[in-house]
Design an enzyme around this catalytic site. Structure first.
Site, PDB file in Angstrom:
ATOM      1  N   LYS A  30      -2.580  -7.942  -0.182  1.00 16.23           N
ATOM      2  CA  LYS A  30      -1.670  -8.020   0.981  1.00 16.23           C
ATOM      3  C   LYS A  30      -1.806  -6.684   1.690  1.00 16.23           C
ATOM      4  O   LYS A  30      -1.133  -5.707   1.357  1.00 16.23           O
ATOM      5  CB  LYS A  30      -0.243  -8.238   0.474  1.00 16.23           C
ATOM      6  CG  LYS A  30       0.662  -9.002   1.413  1.00 16.23           C
ATOM      7  CD  LYS A  30       0.842  -8.407   2.766  1.00 16.23           C
ATOM      8  CE  LYS A  30       1.842  -7.279   2.799  1.00 16.23           C
ATOM      9  NZ  LYS A  30       1.790  -6.505   4.065  1.00 16.23           N
TER      10      LYS A  30
ATOM     11  N   GLU B 204       2.017   4.171  -6.088  1.00 17.71           N
ATOM     12  CA  GLU B 204       1.657   5.443  -5.440  1.00 17.71           C
ATOM     13  C   GLU B 204       2.539   5.526  -4.207  1.00 17.71           C
ATOM     14  O   GLU B 204       2.341   4.775  -3.248  1.00 17.71           O
ATOM     15  CB  GLU B 204       0.174   5.453  -5.039  1.00 17.71           C
ATOM     16  CG  GLU B 204      -0.809   5.292  -6.190  1.00 17.71           C
ATOM     17  CD  GLU B 204      -0.831   6.474  -7.140  1.00 17.71           C
ATOM     18  OE1 GLU B 204      -0.153   7.479  -6.896  1.00 17.71           O
ATOM     19  OE2 GLU B 204      -1.524   6.364  -8.169  1.00 17.71           O
TER      20      GLU B 204
ATOM     21  N   CYS C 161      -0.509  10.860   2.417  1.00 18.00           N
ATOM     22  CA  CYS C 161       0.574  11.127   1.459  1.00 18.00           C
ATOM     23  C   CYS C 161       0.443  12.516   0.839  1.00 18.00           C
ATOM     24  O   CYS C 161       1.419  13.100   0.387  1.00 18.00           O
ATOM     25  CB  CYS C 161       0.553  10.070   0.369  1.00 18.00           C
ATOM     26  SG  CYS C 161      -1.056   9.965  -0.433  1.00 18.00           S
TER      27      CYS C 161
ATOM     28  N   GLU D 123      10.115  12.847   3.985  1.00 19.11           N
ATOM     29  CA  GLU D 123       8.724  12.664   4.372  1.00 19.11           C
ATOM     30  C   GLU D 123       8.661  12.258   5.845  1.00 19.11           C
ATOM     31  O   GLU D 123       9.225  11.241   6.235  1.00 19.11           O
ATOM     32  CB  GLU D 123       8.089  11.564   3.506  1.00 19.11           C
ATOM     33  CG  GLU D 123       6.612  11.397   3.782  1.00 19.11           C
ATOM     34  CD  GLU D 123       5.980  10.276   2.961  1.00 19.11           C
ATOM     35  OE1 GLU D 123       6.595   9.200   2.832  1.00 19.11           O
ATOM     36  OE2 GLU D 123       4.866  10.482   2.457  1.00 19.11           O
TER      37      GLU D 123
HETATM   38  P1  NAD Z   1       5.215   0.803   3.481  1.00 18.61           P
HETATM   39  O1  NAD Z   1       5.929   1.037   2.228  1.00 18.61           O
HETATM   40  O2  NAD Z   1       5.998   0.544   4.703  1.00 18.61           O
HETATM   41  O3  NAD Z   1       4.205  -0.413   3.340  1.00 18.61           O
HETATM   42  C1  NAD Z   1       3.211  -0.459   2.342  1.00 18.61           C
HETATM   43  C2  NAD Z   1       2.881  -1.900   2.036  1.00 18.61           C
HETATM   44  O4  NAD Z   1       3.998  -2.486   1.368  1.00 18.61           O
HETATM   45  C3  NAD Z   1       2.611  -2.763   3.266  1.00 18.61           C
HETATM   46  O5  NAD Z   1       1.571  -3.661   2.972  1.00 18.61           O
HETATM   47  C4  NAD Z   1       3.934  -3.500   3.447  1.00 18.61           C
HETATM   48  O6  NAD Z   1       3.821  -4.720   4.115  1.00 18.61           O
HETATM   49  C5  NAD Z   1       4.359  -3.698   2.015  1.00 18.61           C
HETATM   50  N1  NAD Z   1       5.804  -3.878   1.815  1.00 18.61           N
HETATM   51  C6  NAD Z   1       6.817  -3.298   2.489  1.00 18.61           C
HETATM   52  N2  NAD Z   1       8.010  -3.711   1.994  1.00 18.61           N
HETATM   53  C7  NAD Z   1       7.735  -4.569   0.979  1.00 18.61           C
HETATM   54  C8  NAD Z   1       8.547  -5.317   0.073  1.00 18.61           C
HETATM   55  N3  NAD Z   1       9.868  -5.273   0.119  1.00 18.61           N
HETATM   56  N4  NAD Z   1       7.919  -6.095  -0.853  1.00 18.61           N
HETATM   57  C9  NAD Z   1       6.567  -6.138  -0.924  1.00 18.61           C
HETATM   58  N5  NAD Z   1       5.768  -5.460  -0.074  1.00 18.61           N
HETATM   59  C10 NAD Z   1       6.328  -4.668   0.858  1.00 18.61           C
HETATM   60  O7  NAD Z   1       4.257   2.069   3.656  1.00 18.61           O
HETATM   61  P2  NAD Z   1       3.350   2.408   4.895  1.00 18.61           P
HETATM   62  O8  NAD Z   1       4.245   2.798   6.019  1.00 18.61           O
HETATM   63  O9  NAD Z   1       2.341   1.329   5.089  1.00 18.61           O
HETATM   64  O10 NAD Z   1       2.560   3.680   4.340  1.00 18.61           O
HETATM   65  C11 NAD Z   1       3.046   4.965   4.394  1.00 18.61           C
HETATM   66  C12 NAD Z   1       3.697   5.362   3.084  1.00 18.61           C
HETATM   67  O11 NAD Z   1       2.779   5.213   2.019  1.00 18.61           O
HETATM   68  C13 NAD Z   1       4.117   6.816   3.039  1.00 18.61           C
HETATM   69  O12 NAD Z   1       5.355   6.934   2.400  1.00 18.61           O
HETATM   70  C14 NAD Z   1       3.027   7.466   2.205  1.00 18.61           C
HETATM   71  O13 NAD Z   1       3.400   8.673   1.572  1.00 18.61           O
HETATM   72  C15 NAD Z   1       2.740   6.395   1.224  1.00 18.61           C
HETATM   73  N6  NAD Z   1       1.415   6.596   0.660  1.00 18.61           N
HETATM   74  C16 NAD Z   1       1.317   7.035  -0.625  1.00 18.61           C
HETATM   75  C17 NAD Z   1       0.067   7.275  -1.180  1.00 18.61           C
HETATM   76  C18 NAD Z   1      -0.078   7.779  -2.597  1.00 18.61           C
HETATM   77  O14 NAD Z   1      -1.186   7.764  -3.110  1.00 18.61           O
HETATM   78  N7  NAD Z   1       0.978   8.208  -3.238  1.00 18.61           N
HETATM   79  C19 NAD Z   1      -1.083   7.044  -0.415  1.00 18.61           C
HETATM   80  C20 NAD Z   1      -0.941   6.602   0.892  1.00 18.61           C
HETATM   81  C21 NAD Z   1       0.314   6.369   1.418  1.00 18.61           C
END
Ligand code: NAD
Length: 479
Positions: A174, A250, A284, A383
């Site tokens: 997804k 992550e 991140c 963040e």
């Molecule tokens: P997000 O959490 O908004 O979305 C990530 C994914 O989760 C998307 O595919 C989204 O559709 C899905 N999602 C959202 N809510 C959900 C739910 N309730 N149930 C199931 N799936 C759900 O994150 P984003 O805005 O796409 O990415 C940015 C974030 O990701 C930042 O916080 C960043 O720090 C983090 N990030 C972390 C790492 C790491 O390795 N730690 C790497 C990259 C990004």
């Protein structure tokens, strides 16, 4: 006419049963570049059932055979770098030179790396002398739900897909709703590489109360690997609890970049430019909290501001662009909100803080440096995920360790010093899953990667990825 991006279920590209679609926008031009199928419960169920059926044979396919297919996937990605890099840039707004040199090559390497790694994977054996022999068998877990973010779309998705498939699991992916394109291409590439139908399935759509959540809730999904925000991790953990799924998270970071007065300043400035503003600060691991030892503070700030002002913001297709567009209008406004509130609380912007002049369209923001902030300020604690850093002076090692650790996050940290003893001492004290000394973003894929505290659960990389994607079964033989 924008292209259509469909789901990929059991080896076929299909629309949603109710025909629902949503727009995919290029953040640098604000144009609709694709119409994307919006999946719901039904599409998730079909994809999970296809993955479950495929698991029977894929899980029994020898690792050597699986590795061959993964290497073929890598080859195809490598042969299509130009095309995939352009698509990734149109989806994300990040510079084309970056997608060409980092995102897409790394996606290919993820497959090569785990294809090689799985061939050498062993288990443990314990002999109870004269009584019994115990040996462990490593087995794939089942159907994995792989949920990825928009900031490094193909790079991070393949970081999950490659070990998942190498270990013999099947999956439903997804991708982030804001960046669905290269994930769709990956499905096409997997098919071309000979991956059997149903081993990798893809459902597009949103997160809460939509495809993402339905995937997490599905009783036939055994494990969920998520990269996303910390708040998303909490929601996913709650949704996964009734079916007690294995989880790997992550999540977000608010990473300290600690600069001691004896740092190699030239190297430190150039690397800190990258760790602050590469990928529009939407990584991140970016070091968004910069702490500088007081004797160096004025000099560092002056040189860092001067260098930041030289960074070109704008058209991601131009080779000299360093900062492209932020992912969406909503995200740009969110980042601007952090800056506005910081200023209202007395912070000072040394450079940036506004949309660049002369760019009529696109979600652009100048790289922004903020000083005169309190440790309790929202911009120091939350963040921001944009091209925004704060700089604060410090006097002692103890003080900076305290502030660096004074956060719910614990993803990464960077230390700049030429004092080796201090470097090791501080690294040992920092509450972060990854600590860099005199460098940033340097990764050996064999090493553990992941966050402490609310930055994640579990570790990825090398054997750690396989610990998540496999089960160990002990067999005890009486001698
Ligand atoms: P997000 O959490 O908004 O979305 C990530 C994914 O989760 C998307 O595919 C989204 O559709 C899905 N999602 C959202 N809510 C959900 C739910 N309730 N149930 C199931 N799936 C759900 O994150 P984003 O805005 O796409 O990415 C940015 C974030 O990701 C930042 O916080 C960043 O720090 C983090 N990030 C972390 C790492 C790491 O390795 N730690 C790497 C990259 C990004």
């Amino acid at each position: 006419m924008p292209q259509e991006l469909l789901h990929f279920i059991d080896g076929k590209f299909v629309p949603s049963e109710d025909g629902r679609m949503f727009d995919n926008i290029n953040p640098a031009t604000e144009e609709v570049i694709a119409r994307v199928a919006e999946g719901g419960r039904r599409e998730i169920d079909q994809a999970v059932q296809a993955a479950r059926r495929a698991f029977r044979t894929w899980s029994r396919t020898p690792a050597q055979e699986r590795a061959k297919i993964l290497n073929r996937i890598a080859e195809i990605i490598e042969s299509r770098v130009e095309e995939l890099a352009l698509l990734e840039t149109q989806d994300t707004g990040k510079p084309l030179w970056l997608t060409k040199s980092l995102d897409i090559p790394r996606a290919a390497y993820n497959f090569r790396f785990f294809a090689d790694f799985v061939k050498g994977l062993g288990t443990e054996c314990f002999e109870m002398e004269g009584v019994a022999l115990n040996y462990a068998l490593r087995r794939p877990v089942g159907v994995a739900g792989l949920i990825s973010p928009w900031n490094l779309p193909l790079f991070l998705l393949t970081w999950k897909v490659a070990p998942c498939l190498a270990a013999g699991n099947t999956c439903v992916i997804k991708p982030a709703e804001l960046t669905p394109t290269t994930a769709t291409k990956l499905a096409e590439i997997c098919q071309e590489a000979g991956l059997p139908d149903g081993v990798l399935n893809l459902v597009h759509g949103f997160g809460p109360d939509a495809a993402g959540q339905f995937l997490v809730e599905h009783p036939d999904v055994n494990l969920i690997s998520l990269t996303g925000e910390t708040t998303t991790g909490k929601a996913v953990m709650a949704a996964a609890a009734p079916t007690l799924k294995r989880l790997s998270f992550e999540l977000g970071g608010k990473n300290p970049n600690i600069i001691f007065a004896d740092a190699d300043l030239d190297d430190c400035i150039e690397t800190t430019i990258r760790s602050s503003f590469i990928n529009q600060g939407e990584v991140c691991l970016c070091g968004s909290r910069i702490y500088v030892e007081r004797p160096l503070y004025e000099t560092f700030v002056e040189r860092f501001v001067e260098r930041t002002r030289q960074l070109k913001v704008g058209d991601p297709l131009q080779p000299d662009t360093y900062v492209g567009a932020l992912i969406s209008q909503e995200h740009l406004e969110r980042v601007e909100g952090f800056i506005r509130r910081a200023v209202e609380q007395g912070a000072r912007i040394l450079t940036g803080g506004r949309r660049p002049e002369g760019l009529e369209r696109g979600y652009f923001l100048e790289p922004t440096i903020i000083v005169d902030v309190d440790h309790g300020c929202e911009i120091v604690r939350q963040e921001v995920f944009g091209p925004v850093v704060t700089i604060q002076p410090f006097d002692t090692e103890e003080e900076v360790i305290y502030h660096a650790n004074d956060t719910h996050y614990g993803l990464a940290a960077t230390i700049w010093t030429s004092n080796l003893k201090r470097a090791h001492r501080v690294a040992g004290e920092l509450e972060a899953g990854v600590v860099w000394i005199n460098t940033w973003f340097l990764r050996d894929l064999r090493t553990p990667f992941g966050g402490m505290k609310q930055s994640g659960i579990g570790r990825e990389g090398g054997v750690h990825s396989f610990e998540f994607f496999t089960e160990l079964k002990n067999v005890c033989v009486k001698l």
